[in-house]
Design a protein around this motif. Structure first.
Motif, PDB file in Angstrom:
ATOM      1  N   MET A   1       0.851  -1.173   0.000  1.00  0.00           N
ATOM      2  CA  MET A   1       0.000   0.000   0.000  1.00  0.00           C
ATOM      3  C   MET A   1       0.889   1.225   0.000  1.00  0.00           C
ATOM      4  SD  MET A   1      -2.723   1.388   2.828  1.00  0.00           S
ATOM      5  CE  MET A   1      -3.118  -0.206   3.338  1.00  0.00           C
ATOM      6  N   ARG A   2       0.488   2.237  -0.666  1.00  0.00           N
ATOM      7  CA  ARG A   2       1.279   3.454  -0.699  1.00  0.00           C
ATOM      8  C   ARG A   2       1.157   4.193   0.612  1.00  0.00           C
ATOM      9  NH1 ARG A   2       1.267   5.070  -6.846  1.00  0.00           N
ATOM     10  NH2 ARG A   2       0.905   2.998  -7.580  1.00  0.00           N
ATOM     11  N   LYS A   3       2.076   5.122   0.805  1.00  0.00           N
ATOM     12  CA  LYS A   3       2.050   5.886   2.047  1.00  0.00           C
ATOM     13  C   LYS A   3       0.956   6.938   1.970  1.00  0.00           C
ATOM     14  CE  LYS A   3       6.586   5.065   3.715  1.00  0.00           C
ATOM     15  NZ  LYS A   3       6.300   4.162   4.745  1.00  0.00           N
ATOM     16  N   GLY A   4       0.214   7.083   3.027  1.00  0.00           N
ATOM     17  CA  GLY A   4      -0.816   8.098   3.130  1.00  0.00           C
ATOM     18  C   GLY A   4      -0.892   8.479   4.590  1.00  0.00           C
ATOM     19  N   TYR A   5      -2.052   8.688   5.085  1.00  0.00           N
ATOM     20  CA  TYR A   5      -2.226   8.986   6.505  1.00  0.00           C
ATOM     21  C   TYR A   5      -1.875   7.733   7.288  1.00  0.00           C
ATOM     22  CZ  TYR A   5      -4.597   9.849  10.900  1.00  0.00           C
ATOM     23  OH  TYR A   5      -4.896   9.972  12.232  1.00  0.00           O
TER      24      TYR A   5
ATOM     25  N   SER B   1      -4.566  10.614  -2.550  1.00  0.00           N
ATOM     26  CA  SER B   1      -4.005   9.955  -3.742  1.00  0.00           C
ATOM     27  C   SER B   1      -5.067   9.798  -4.825  1.00  0.00           C
ATOM     28  CB  SER B   1      -3.448   8.578  -3.372  1.00  0.00           C
ATOM     29  OG  SER B   1      -2.353   8.710  -2.504  1.00  0.00           O
ATOM     30  N   VAL B   2      -6.288   9.448  -4.428  1.00  0.00           N
ATOM     31  CA  VAL B   2      -7.385   9.320  -5.391  1.00  0.00           C
ATOM     32  C   VAL B   2      -7.640  10.664  -6.059  1.00  0.00           C
ATOM     33  CG1 VAL B   2      -9.867   8.867  -5.649  1.00  0.00           C
ATOM     34  CG2 VAL B   2      -8.465   7.343  -4.252  1.00  0.00           C
ATOM     35  N   GLN B   3      -7.622  11.734  -5.279  1.00  0.00           N
ATOM     36  CA  GLN B   3      -7.851  13.065  -5.849  1.00  0.00           C
ATOM     37  C   GLN B   3      -6.727  13.460  -6.801  1.00  0.00           C
ATOM     38  OE1 GLN B   3      -8.580  15.645  -2.507  1.00  0.00           O
ATOM     39  NE2 GLN B   3     -10.597  14.762  -2.117  1.00  0.00           N
TER      40      GLN B   3
ATOM     41  N   LYS C   1     -16.854   6.864  -4.508  1.00  0.00           N
ATOM     42  CA  LYS C   1     -18.152   6.201  -4.382  1.00  0.00           C
ATOM     43  C   LYS C   1     -18.043   4.741  -4.820  1.00  0.00           C
ATOM     44  CE  LYS C   1     -22.870   6.122  -4.467  1.00  0.00           C
ATOM     45  NZ  LYS C   1     -23.134   4.697  -4.306  1.00  0.00           N
ATOM     46  N   GLU C   2     -17.291   4.490  -5.889  1.00  0.00           N
ATOM     47  CA  GLU C   2     -17.099   3.127  -6.367  1.00  0.00           C
ATOM     48  C   GLU C   2     -16.373   2.289  -5.310  1.00  0.00           C
ATOM     49  OE1 GLU C   2     -15.094   0.758 -10.140  1.00  0.00           O
ATOM     50  OE2 GLU C   2     -15.257   2.937 -10.220  1.00  0.00           O
ATOM     51  N   ILE C   3     -15.354   2.880  -4.693  1.00  0.00           N
ATOM     52  CA  ILE C   3     -14.631   2.174  -3.634  1.00  0.00           C
ATOM     53  C   ILE C   3     -15.551   1.926  -2.446  1.00  0.00           C
ATOM     54  CG2 ILE C   3     -12.756   2.354  -1.943  1.00  0.00           C
ATOM     55  CD1 ILE C   3     -11.176   3.941  -4.119  1.00  0.00           C
TER      56      ILE C   3
ATOM     57  N   VAL D   1      -9.185  -4.028  -1.703  1.00  0.00           N
ATOM     58  CA  VAL D   1      -9.361  -2.647  -2.161  1.00  0.00           C
ATOM     59  C   VAL D   1      -8.055  -2.132  -2.756  1.00  0.00           C
ATOM     60  CG1 VAL D   1      -9.692  -0.258  -1.386  1.00  0.00           C
ATOM     61  CG2 VAL D   1     -11.275  -2.038  -0.651  1.00  0.00           C
ATOM     62  N   MET D   2      -6.950  -2.369  -2.053  1.00  0.00           N
ATOM     63  CA  MET D   2      -5.678  -1.844  -2.524  1.00  0.00           C
ATOM     64  C   MET D   2      -5.255  -2.509  -3.837  1.00  0.00           C
ATOM     65  SD  MET D   2      -5.593   0.371  -0.358  1.00  0.00           S
ATOM     66  CE  MET D   2      -4.150   1.237  -0.879  1.00  0.00           C
ATOM     67  N   ASP D   3      -5.554  -3.792  -4.005  1.00  0.00           N
ATOM     68  CA  ASP D   3      -5.219  -4.492  -5.250  1.00  0.00           C
ATOM     69  C   ASP D   3      -6.100  -4.027  -6.410  1.00  0.00           C
ATOM     70  OD1 ASP D   3      -3.253  -5.949  -4.012  1.00  0.00           O
ATOM     71  OD2 ASP D   3      -4.464  -7.764  -3.778  1.00  0.00           O
ATOM     72  N   ILE D   4      -7.397  -3.994  -6.173  1.00  0.00           N
ATOM     73  CA  ILE D   4      -8.350  -3.701  -7.247  1.00  0.00           C
ATOM     74  C   ILE D   4      -8.293  -2.247  -7.690  1.00  0.00           C
ATOM     75  CG2 ILE D   4     -10.815  -3.576  -7.787  1.00  0.00           C
ATOM     76  CD1 ILE D   4     -11.128  -6.103  -6.010  1.00  0.00           C
ATOM     77  N   PHE D   5      -8.127  -1.321  -6.736  1.00  0.00           N
ATOM     78  CA  PHE D   5      -8.216   0.094  -7.057  1.00  0.00           C
ATOM     79  C   PHE D   5      -6.853   0.782  -7.129  1.00  0.00           C
ATOM     80  CE2 PHE D   5     -12.350  -1.063  -5.296  1.00  0.00           C
ATOM     81  CZ  PHE D   5     -13.171  -0.617  -6.311  1.00  0.00           C
ATOM     82  N   GLU D   6      -5.795  -0.004  -7.322  1.00  0.00           N
ATOM     83  CA  GLU D   6      -4.448   0.575  -7.375  1.00  0.00           C
ATOM     84  C   GLU D   6      -4.334   1.673  -8.425  1.00  0.00           C
ATOM     85  OE1 GLU D   6       0.206  -0.831  -7.741  1.00  0.00           O
ATOM     86  OE2 GLU D   6      -1.385  -2.294  -8.028  1.00  0.00           O
ATOM     87  N   SER D   7      -5.016   1.496  -9.556  1.00  0.00           N
ATOM     88  CA  SER D   7      -4.923   2.494 -10.630  1.00  0.00           C
ATOM     89  C   SER D   7      -5.534   3.839 -10.232  1.00  0.00           C
ATOM     90  CB  SER D   7      -5.601   1.983 -11.899  1.00  0.00           C
ATOM     91  OG  SER D   7      -7.002   1.841 -11.689  1.00  0.00           O
ATOM     92  N   TYR D   8      -6.413   3.828  -9.216  1.00  0.00           N
ATOM     93  CA  TYR D   8      -7.033   5.067  -8.753  1.00  0.00           C
ATOM     94  C   TYR D   8      -6.088   5.874  -7.872  1.00  0.00           C
ATOM     95  CZ  TYR D   8     -11.675   3.409 -10.218  1.00  0.00           C
ATOM     96  OH  TYR D   8     -12.744   2.977 -10.925  1.00  0.00           O
ATOM     97  N   LEU D   9      -4.972   5.252  -7.484  1.00  0.00           N
ATOM     98  CA  LEU D   9      -4.040   5.907  -6.584  1.00  0.00           C
ATOM     99  C   LEU D   9      -2.894   6.556  -7.346  1.00  0.00           C
ATOM    100  CD1 LEU D   9      -3.890   3.143  -3.848  1.00  0.00           C
ATOM    101  CD2 LEU D   9      -5.486   5.039  -4.043  1.00  0.00           C
TER     102      LEU D   9
END
Length: 194
Positions: free
Chosen positions: A1-5, A129-131, A146-148, A186-194
């Motif tokens: 997972m990428r670094k975030g909060y 990251s999504v933004q 919303k999709e997530i 979530v992290m695997d499926i939505f990686e492209s959103y990050l």
């Protein structure tokens, strides 16, 4: 997972708040019957004190009992999730008596608290990251969140159904395992959103 909060090193610890909150909600709403969530301790709140209150007041009182005080962003997100989960279940079941809630509604509060609080914690971690990945397109960023959110809710329901089908009881460890599994998906499926 990428670094975030908090980054990946603290994700499990942070998700444990979600699991504890969901188990605490179930403990209160089920009055401890058939649940090994508090090792025999009495529920943190006497349900009879909630009789006659509005759904939002009931939700707020339970949120306060399960997760008193706001110490961090995660705590605030968990309290919000508890209140949202309980009030949504009660609003959908207007005639339900919170002092004697049917087991299936207590379970639904458990699953929703788990999914809503995990999503809030995820957003604190990956929301920026999504933004950024949406390149300034607020509508796209909101659609992705919303999709997530929808995915998290549906996956928690499905994971809980699997756990229940094999006869596992609601507990903090069950909730924590579901939270870890869903977060990884979530992290695997939505990686492209990050």
């Amino acid at each position: 997972m990428r670094k975030g909060y908090g980054g990946s090193a603290t994700t499990s610890r942070r998700m444990s708040k979600s699991a504890s909150a969901a188990a605490g909600v179930f403990d209160i709403l089920s009055r401890g019957e058939g649940a090994a969530v508090a090792d025999g301790d009495p529920p943190a709140l006497d349900l009879t004190t909630l009789a006659g209150l509005s759904h939002s007041e009931v939700a707020e009182r339970i949120a306060e009992a399960v997760n008193p005080g706001d110490v961090s962003l995660d705590d605030a997100g968990v309290r919000e999730a508890i209140a949202e989960a309980i009030s949504s279940v009660l609003n959908e079941n207007e005639n339900a008596d919170v002092t004697n809630l049917p087991p299936e509604l207590a379970e639904e509060c458990f699953v929703r608290t788990l999914s809503f609080s995990a999503f809030n914690i995820l957003v604190a971690d990956i929301g920026a990251s999504v933004q950024r990945a949406a390149h300034g397109n607020a509508v796209l960023a909101n659609d992705r969140l919303k999709e997530i959110s929808d995915f998290v809710r549906e996956t928690y329901q499905a994971q809980y159904a699997k756990v229940k089908a094999i006869g596992s009881k609601i507990s903090r460890s069950t909730a924590a395992k579901i939270a870890r599994d869903v977060t990884a998906q979530v992290m695997d499926i939505f990686e492209s959103y990050l």
